[in-house]
Motif scaffolding. Structure first.
Motif, PDB file in Angstrom:
ATOM      1  N   ASP A 146       0.831  -1.204   0.000  1.00  0.00           N
ATOM      2  CA  ASP A 146       0.000   0.000   0.000  1.00  0.00           C
ATOM      3  C   ASP A 146       0.869   1.260   0.000  1.00  0.00           C
ATOM      4  N   GLU A 188      -0.820   1.297   7.813  1.00  0.00           N
ATOM      5  CA  GLU A 188      -1.670   2.005   6.873  1.00  0.00           C
ATOM      6  C   GLU A 188      -0.870   3.086   6.149  1.00  0.00           C
ATOM      7  N   PHE A 189      -0.416   4.113   6.858  1.00  0.00           N
ATOM      8  CA  PHE A 189       0.288   5.219   6.213  1.00  0.00           C
ATOM      9  C   PHE A 189       1.575   5.499   6.968  1.00  0.00           C
ATOM     10  N   GLU A 204      -3.413   0.717  11.959  1.00  0.00           N
ATOM     11  CA  GLU A 204      -4.835   1.042  12.031  1.00  0.00           C
ATOM     12  C   GLU A 204      -5.644   0.099  12.907  1.00  0.00           C
ATOM     13  N   GLY A 230      -8.817   4.000  14.169  1.00  0.00           N
ATOM     14  CA  GLY A 230      -8.551   3.729  12.760  1.00  0.00           C
ATOM     15  C   GLY A 230      -7.685   4.766  12.098  1.00  0.00           C
ATOM     16  N   SER A 232      -5.380   6.688   9.644  1.00  0.00           N
ATOM     17  CA  SER A 232      -5.149   6.495   8.208  1.00  0.00           C
ATOM     18  C   SER A 232      -4.043   7.437   7.739  1.00  0.00           C
ATOM     19  N   CYS A 247      -8.249  10.021  11.560  1.00  0.00           N
ATOM     20  CA  CYS A 247      -8.769   8.763  12.102  1.00  0.00           C
ATOM     21  C   CYS A 247     -10.077   8.421  11.411  1.00  0.00           C
ATOM     22  N   SER A 248     -10.069   7.346  10.625  1.00  0.00           N
ATOM     23  CA  SER A 248     -11.177   7.046   9.722  1.00  0.00           C
ATOM     24  C   SER A 248     -12.453   6.629  10.433  1.00  0.00           C
ATOM     25  N   ASP A 274      -9.192  10.121   5.163  1.00  0.00           N
ATOM     26  CA  ASP A 274      -8.202   9.160   4.672  1.00  0.00           C
ATOM     27  C   ASP A 274      -6.847   9.795   4.410  1.00  0.00           C
ATOM     28  N   SER A 275      -6.808  11.124   4.251  1.00  0.00           N
ATOM     29  CA  SER A 275      -5.526  11.764   3.951  1.00  0.00           C
ATOM     30  C   SER A 275      -5.452  13.138   4.599  1.00  0.00           C
ATOM     31  N   HIS A 318     -11.606  11.239  -1.091  1.00  0.00           N
ATOM     32  CA  HIS A 318     -10.954  10.944   0.184  1.00  0.00           C
ATOM     33  C   HIS A 318      -9.450  11.137   0.196  1.00  0.00           C
ATOM     34  N   THR A 319      -8.839  11.495  -0.916  1.00  0.00           N
ATOM     35  CA  THR A 319      -7.386  11.679  -0.936  1.00  0.00           C
ATOM     36  C   THR A 319      -7.034  13.042  -1.516  1.00  0.00           C
TER      37      THR A 319
END
Length: 377
Positions: A146, A188-189, A204, A230, A232, A247-248, A274-275, A318-319
């Motif tokens: 990812d 995740e990131f 996450e 969560g 992200s 935090c998603s 998400d970003s 979302h990004t």
């Protein structure tokens, strides 16, 4: 036909009509997203339209370098290269590298004219020429490749493998894997601290973050991100020693102190974030989420933050990516039966007579410097 049957049929017909109208409205919204909501802090400059890869188009990571924007498609596996027009972004030239398997992160070595892209379904990292978009080779990696980053100080490409709960390390010169790092959760990131050289990786499934020493290739610490659920996207302000994590699962941004290793504050933001990106010049934080909100946050000091605006964008947008030179923000839109697109925003020139309470001293000084530099250019 008795009255009860007629009443039931009328109710059923009315319900079916409502459902059809709702589906039509939802379909029209996904097909034609329209103009984003108005904001006194951000100016909408238009859309960059991308090639369509099917009925449903879902974009993922955006990566920007020296006026070139790279955008991955999770749905089609394509990589789009956008040569940004500095004056009219909507007229930017777009080229495409087709691919198979969901495409996610991109790592760039522009000085060597080499780049890397993760494919979670194929379990590969593809190496390509970022100028010609020619595929050079494919490197097998563990499950669910990812997020990815090239770390010059370590001369390594770092890959987060979510389902495998490891990080894969790649030698970018020889284009082979040279090791893995076991992680205590699902990565995740990631974000790199330019001051210490440490890489921070969020997890996450356990709502925490780890610090990784790439020289030693080990995890050197793990800390909670509570109240984050969560984690992200992440971004780092190395100068102020702050890390920002969205935090998603509970639509929150947390601010983490990189020196004391604790969360110092949190803010509510748009749903499904998400970003996140940080503009070190304007001291602004931007967050994008699946609920279709672009949240703009002002940093008034290392421990002082406030939401300036929450701009309606489009469901599934979302990004995002930030250009640190132009200060433009690029937000990726999902699409149905239409071309996917990138919305372009730039900071608005806030009215000089705006109320003092709407401008923190940190913010006012940053904008004054930016306006002065902009006039000189």
């Amino acid at each position: 036909m008795d009255r009860s049957v007629k009443r039931h049929l009328r109710t059923t017909a009315a319900l079916a009509t409502v459902i059809l109208v709702c589906l039509a409205v939802a379909g029209a919204y996904l097909i034609c997203p329209g103009t984003p909501g108005k904001s006194k802090f951000m100016k909408f400059e238009g859309y960059i339209e991308l090639p369509k890869g099917g009925s449903l188009n879902i974009l993922d990571y955006l990566t920007i370098s020296n006026g070139t924007l790279f955008v991955t498609s999770e749905s089609s596996g394509a990589l789009f290269k956008v040569n940004l027009d500095p004056n009219r972004p909507s007229l930017s030239a777009v080229s495409e590298l087709p691919g198979s398997g969901a495409a996610h992160g991109v790592a760039l070595m522009m000085d060597r004219n080499v780049a890397f892209i993760t494919r979670s379904e194929e379990n590969t990292v593809d190496v390509f020429d970022p100028t010609s978009l020619r595929l050079l080779t494919r490197i097998p990696v563990a499950d669910d490749a990812d997020a990815i980053l090239y770390v010059p100080s370590a001369r390594l490409v770092y890959v987060a493998n979510g389902d495998a709960k490891i990080a894969t390390l790649i030698d970018p010169e020889n284009r082979v894997t040279v090791g893995t790092i076991s992680l205590p959760g699902r990565p995740e990131f990631l974000a790199l601290d330019s001051q210490t050289g440490l890489l921070y990786q969020n997890l996450e499934d356990v709502d925490s973050i780890v610090a990784i020493d790439l020289g030693e290739r080990i995890v050197i610490g793990q800390w909670s991100l509570a109240p984050c659920e969560g984690p992200s996207g992440m971004a780092i302000d190395s100068e102020q020693r702050r890390l920002f994590a969205v935090c998603s699962r509970n639509a929150t941004l947390v601010v983490f102190d990189l020196d004391s290793h604790r969360v110092i504050t949190s803010l509510k933001i748009g749903g499904g974030p998400d970003s996140v990106a940080f503009d070190a010049t304007l001291h602004r934080i931007y967050c994008a989420g699946k609920a279709g909100r672009l949240t703009v946050i002002q940093q008034d000091g290392s421990d002082a933050y406030r939401v300036l605006d929450e701009i309606h964008t489009h469901y599934g947008a979302h990004t995002l990516a930030l250009d640190p030179l132009s200060h433009r923000v690029f937000v990726a839109y999902a699409s149905l039966f239409a071309h996917p697109r990138i919305s372009v925003f730039s900071p608005a020139r806030v009215n000089n007579v705006q109320k003092r309470e709407e401008e923190g001293p940190f913010y006012a000084a940053a904008l004054a410097e930016w306006w002065r530099d902009d006039r000189e250019d």
